[in-house]
Design an enzyme around this catalytic site. Structure first.
Site, short mmCIF file in Angstrom:
data_model
loop_
_atom_site.label_atom_id
_atom_site.label_comp_id
_atom_site.label_asym_id
_atom_site.label_seq_id
_atom_site.Cartn_x
_atom_site.Cartn_y
_atom_site.Cartn_z
CE LYS A 26 8.00 -16.42 21.52
NZ LYS A 26 8.67 -16.62 20.28
CE LYS A 30 13.54 -23.75 11.96
NZ LYS A 30 14.45 -22.92 12.17
CE LYS A 65 3.87 -20.65 13.43
NZ LYS A 65 3.96 -19.26 13.96
NE ARG A 115 -1.92 -1.65 3.38
CZ ARG A 115 -2.51 -2.02 4.60
NH1 ARG A 115 -3.72 -2.07 4.82
NH2 ARG A 115 -1.71 -2.52 5.66
CG HIS A 163 6.97 -23.66 14.26
ND1 HIS A 163 6.70 -23.47 12.78
CD2 HIS A 163 6.89 -22.43 14.82
CE1 HIS A 163 6.72 -22.40 12.61
NE2 HIS A 163 6.95 -21.52 13.59
CG HIS A 214 10.12 -20.61 9.69
ND1 HIS A 214 9.10 -20.15 10.72
CD2 HIS A 214 11.37 -20.68 10.47
CE1 HIS A 214 9.59 -20.03 12.01
NE2 HIS A 214 10.96 -20.48 11.89
CD GLU A 227 11.93 -18.83 20.03
OE1 GLU A 227 11.95 -18.81 18.68
OE2 GLU A 227 10.73 -18.46 20.52
CG ASP A 235 4.26 -17.78 18.31
OD1 ASP A 235 3.95 -17.60 17.21
OD2 ASP A 235 5.34 -17.83 18.92
C1 BG6 Z 1 7.73 -18.34 14.61
C2 BG6 Z 1 7.11 -18.04 15.96
O1 BG6 Z 1 7.00 -19.03 13.87
O2 BG6 Z 1 8.87 -19.27 15.01
C3 BG6 Z 1 7.93 -16.95 16.51
O3 BG6 Z 1 6.05 -16.96 15.76
C4 BG6 Z 1 9.19 -17.77 17.01
O4 BG6 Z 1 7.35 -16.67 18.00
C5 BG6 Z 1 9.74 -18.55 15.64
O5 BG6 Z 1 10.46 -17.05 17.54
C6 BG6 Z 1 10.85 -19.54 15.95
O6 BG6 Z 1 11.44 -19.83 14.68
P1 BG6 Z 1 13.03 -20.49 14.76
O7 BG6 Z 1 13.19 -20.90 13.10
O8 BG6 Z 1 13.94 -19.37 15.14
O9 BG6 Z 1 12.90 -21.66 15.62
#
Ligand code: BG6
Length: 470
Positions: free
Chosen positions: A327, A183, A149, A50, A241, A179, A217, A236
């Site tokens: 987290k 990997k 996602k 936009r 994942h 994603h 994380e 999340d």
């Molecule tokens: C994302 C989440 O999909 O994946 C994040 O929304 C998270 O909160 C991330 O930090 C983790 O991805 P990776 O590849 O760093 O493990």
């Protein structure tokens, strides 16, 4: 020359081209394709957003993000050549007239049947508008909608989203991107099972005592407070994942390693997930969470979850599966531990540890067995040996996760994407978990920033088990 390049001309439209995901992940991935000579002679990359921006300004922002990532190692000639293929189109996501203009422009250069990759790098609220407005493009282009996602926020909203997609496209036109499946280490799970009868034979419910999946994380929610506080870590991280990781290790291996068969087998697992409502979930929140930007002081959002679940299939019926994720933990680490059952004669050997298969996905990718054996010498002492092999990519063929997946879209390969059914099955399970958590009013335990999570959590889920540490 890398083996997997794009042979046919294509059009790539990046919706949300002025956003962060575009700058951090997509521009650098496209540059790496150029660097690795993966593009055909003719292709067109359009940024769509936009924001008022000229094509020159857009190219500059593309260039800046590549330079930020690759610094002095940026290959000037690859970048310069790539920029010749890049254009910008300013438009609203919900304005049919803007799309009509775009379609007219694109049709001029590209013959009928050209693949058109539409990458949704926008907030989910814009997904449906984009899908609906792209519908007329399918008359001319071979459409590949690439959507990352979150796919909805629960089963009902995911179903709504897929219903709109299905009204306008076939599921084969849609690439649902998680994603994690891009990997290298995660893709190795599938390829190792396919090529390796030792590993594949071991991944059977009858042989396994339990499975643990850990994903930690060491940082908090960064700038994403508003989003995160609405969803929490179960939606999340677990919903897509970590359940995908679980499906990859527990599914039956299909005879054919193609998208349809892999999606079918993953779905068999994901649609059979269940839990015993007694002591199945522990929730935590790091101490300083409510001091983060955009987080209300009384927030009850979980930043840590440990969950015990099972797979409702005869083979897996007695195998507990533990998933934990958090987290602001003490490290970055994602790994799967598969603990093998002891055989009857081993049960009688005191202190004998179970053999384990460990798949370490992050920060390093490694796969190894912890094989129990007697120590050399005359004492009856046992220890665990752990030969280790890296799962990292070496050589000139490597790409980051978004790059690997984008290249698959360009080549029309769907194996490392999710099917609608898988997503619905995951939401179905997660909705049940969250509903039960609410019914039981599961308390939120505080944990110190930089720790292993709330105290006593594994004992809560299962008094006889410990989390496997790597
Ligand atoms: C994302 C989440 O999909 O994946 C994040 O929304 C998270 O909160 C991330 O930090 C983790 O991805 P990776 O590849 O760093 O493990």
């Amino acid at each position: 020359m890398p083996s997997k390049n794009v042979k046919e001309p294509f059009v790539f439209i990046l919706f949300g081209a002025s956003g962060d995901l575009a700058k951090l992940k997509i521009f650098p991935a496209l540059y790496e394709f150029a660097l690795q000579h993966r593009f055909p002679e003719d292709f067109w990359i359009y940024g769509y957003a936009r924001s008022e921006m000229t094509t020159e300004e857009f190219k500059k922002s593309f260039e800046n993000s590549v330079r930020e990532k690759f610094g002095d190692e940026t290959n000037e000639s690859a970048l310069e050549k790539l920029l010749l293929h890049i254009d910008y189109f300013q438009g609203q996501y919900n304005a049919p007239a803007d799309y009509k203009k775009l379609l007219d422009t694109l049709k001029k250069d590209s013959p009928e049947g050209t693949p058109l990759i539409a990458y949704y790098s926008v907030p989910p609220t814009a997904f449906n508008d984009i899908s609906i407005n792209l519908s007329p493009f399918k008359e001319h282009f071979d459409m590949r909608l690439t959507i990352e996602k979150p796919f909805g926020g629960d089963e009902a909203t995911a179903r709504d989203m897929f219903a709109i997609l299905e009204e306008h496209f076939d599921e084969d036109n849609v690439y649902l991107l998680d994603h994690y499946l891009g990997k290298e280490s995660v893709q190795s799970i599938l390829s190792m099972r396919y090529t390796n009868s030792i590993i594949n034979h071991l991944l059977k419910g009858q042989l396994i005592e339990y499975i643990q999946i850990t994903s930690f994380e060491p940082f908090g929610i960064k700038e994403r407070g508003r989003y995160f506080n609405e969803v929490g870590i179960i939606k999340d991280m677990v919903q897509s994942h970590l359940l995908q990781l679980l499906a990859l290790v527990t599914m039956s291996m299909p005879n054919h390693l193609n998208a349809e068969s892999v999606h079918r087998e993953k779905y068999h697992i994901l649609s059979a997930l269940t839990f015993n409502p007694e002591k199945f979930l522990l929730l935590g929140q790091y101490d300083n969470y409510t001091k983060e930007k955009d987080i209300p002081e009384d927030s009850k959002t979980e930043t840590f979850a440990a969950l015990k679940l099972c797979i409702d299939q005869t083979d897996w019926a007695k195998v507990p599966i533990y998933i934990r994720t958090g987290k602001m933990m003490n490290r970055k680490s994602t790994y799967i531990t598969i603990v093998l059952k002891k055989l009857s004669f081993q049960e009688s050997i005191k202190g004998l540890k179970s053999n384990k298969l460990i798949i370490e996905l992050q920060p390093e990718g490694h796969v190894y067995f912890k094989i129990t054996n007697k120590r050399g010498g005359t004492y009856h002492e046992y220890h665990q040996m752990s030969p280790s092999e890296s799962l990292a990519c070496f050589g000139d063929d490597c790409l980051p996760e978004h790059g690997r997946l984008l290249l698959d879209v360009m080549n029309g390969e769907r194996i490392h994407f999710l099917s609608f059914n898988e997503v619905i099955a995951c939401w179905h399970f997660i909705d049940k978990v969250l509903k039960e958590a609410e019914n039981q009013n599961i308390p939120l335990k505080k944990y110190s920033d930089g720790s292993e999570g709330p105290d006593g959590e594994i004992e809560f889920l299962d008094p006889i088990r410990k989390w496997h540490q790597i």
